[in-house]
Design an enzyme around this catalytic site. Sequence first.
Site, PDB file in Angstrom:
ATOM      1  CE1 TYR A  18       0.091   5.543   5.515  1.00 16.68           C
ATOM      2  CE2 TYR A  18      -0.611   4.756   3.349  1.00 16.68           C
ATOM      3  CZ  TYR A  18      -0.798   5.587   4.446  1.00 16.68           C
ATOM      4  OH  TYR A  18      -1.859   6.455   4.481  1.00 16.68           O
ATOM      5  NE  ARG A  68      -0.350  11.123   3.638  1.00 20.43           N
ATOM      6  CZ  ARG A  68      -0.906   9.912   3.696  1.00 20.43           C
ATOM      7  NH1 ARG A  68      -0.715   9.145   4.768  1.00 20.43           N
ATOM      8  NH2 ARG A  68      -1.645   9.471   2.689  1.00 20.43           N
ATOM      9  CG  ASN A  97      -1.783   3.562  12.459  1.00 20.29           C
ATOM     10  OD1 ASN A  97      -2.656   4.407  12.273  1.00 20.29           O
ATOM     11  ND2 ASN A  97      -0.812   3.334  11.595  1.00 20.29           N
ATOM     12  CB  ALA A 156      -9.146   6.110   7.377  1.00 17.91           C
ATOM     13  NE  ARG A 206      -3.212   2.450   2.873  1.00 16.18           N
ATOM     14  CZ  ARG A 206      -3.621   2.989   4.012  1.00 16.18           C
ATOM     15  NH1 ARG A 206      -3.307   2.421   5.164  1.00 16.18           N
ATOM     16  NH2 ARG A 206      -4.349   4.079   4.010  1.00 16.18           N
TER      17      ARG A 206
HETATM   18  C1  DQA Z   1      -2.054   6.468   8.864  1.00 13.21           C
HETATM   19  C2  DQA Z   1      -2.392   7.875   8.377  1.00 13.21           C
HETATM   20  C3  DQA Z   1      -3.869   8.001   8.099  1.00 13.21           C
HETATM   21  O1  DQA Z   1      -4.164   9.329   7.637  1.00 13.21           O
HETATM   22  C4  DQA Z   1      -4.285   7.031   7.027  1.00 13.21           C
HETATM   23  O2  DQA Z   1      -5.685   7.093   6.805  1.00 13.21           O
HETATM   24  C5  DQA Z   1      -3.863   5.636   7.304  1.00 13.21           C
HETATM   25  C6  DQA Z   1      -2.543   5.405   7.917  1.00 13.21           C
HETATM   26  C7  DQA Z   1      -0.525   6.262   9.034  1.00 13.21           C
HETATM   27  O3  DQA Z   1      -0.147   5.284   9.655  1.00 13.21           O
HETATM   28  O4  DQA Z   1       0.269   7.051   8.517  1.00 13.21           O
HETATM   29  O5  DQA Z   1      -4.528   4.684   6.942  1.00 13.21           O
HETATM   30  O6  DQA Z   1      -2.634   6.289  10.140  1.00 13.21           O
END
Ligand code: DQA
Length: 163
Positions: A39, A124, A91, A94, A34
């Site tokens: 990431y 971001r 974590n 979203a 992904r």
């Molecule tokens: C995230 C950042 C979020 O904005 C995003 O929706 C994710 C991953 C990160 O680990 O950088 O899914 O939490």
Amino acid sequence: MKKPKATSSSDKKAATPPKLLVLHGPNLNLLGTREPDYYGLATLADINLALARRAAAAGVELESFQSNHEGALIERVHAAREQGVRYIIINPAAYTHTSVALRDAMAATGIPFIEVHLSNVHARESFRHHSYFSDLALGVITGLGSEGYLLALEYLLSQITTD
Ligand code: DQA
């Protein structure tokens, strides 16, 4: 012959390893493929294995749980209280930016937690700048990739030894 020492309730307590829970929100099951620019290339299995090894070396019980469903994450948080989980690393992915319900679950159980993001959410889109979790968190680690989870774990291990 020496009589074996009776086990007191405090001995039993000391023998129970502290429990930590790592929660991963939606789409984090796709890590590795992904958007690697954001990431990285580590898979969720890589991250969970590194965390499990570090926790085991410290004598701490650590479980990781990922879901793409808000309700499943909420129910896992509720279960954590029943299980006596000491700390959570989360974590929310979203759901960070959308979920009052998951925030409320964290607040309701009151288990201290660290919020982790792989990417630097502040560098971001503006919709990623707000988190429903940060004001409740012990701390937030954002932008340090998969290392962020291990840094969060190191901090919690240091807290456990001084608790
Ligand atoms: C995230 C950042 C979020 O904005 C995003 O929706 C994710 C991953 C990160 O680990 O950088 O899914 O939490």
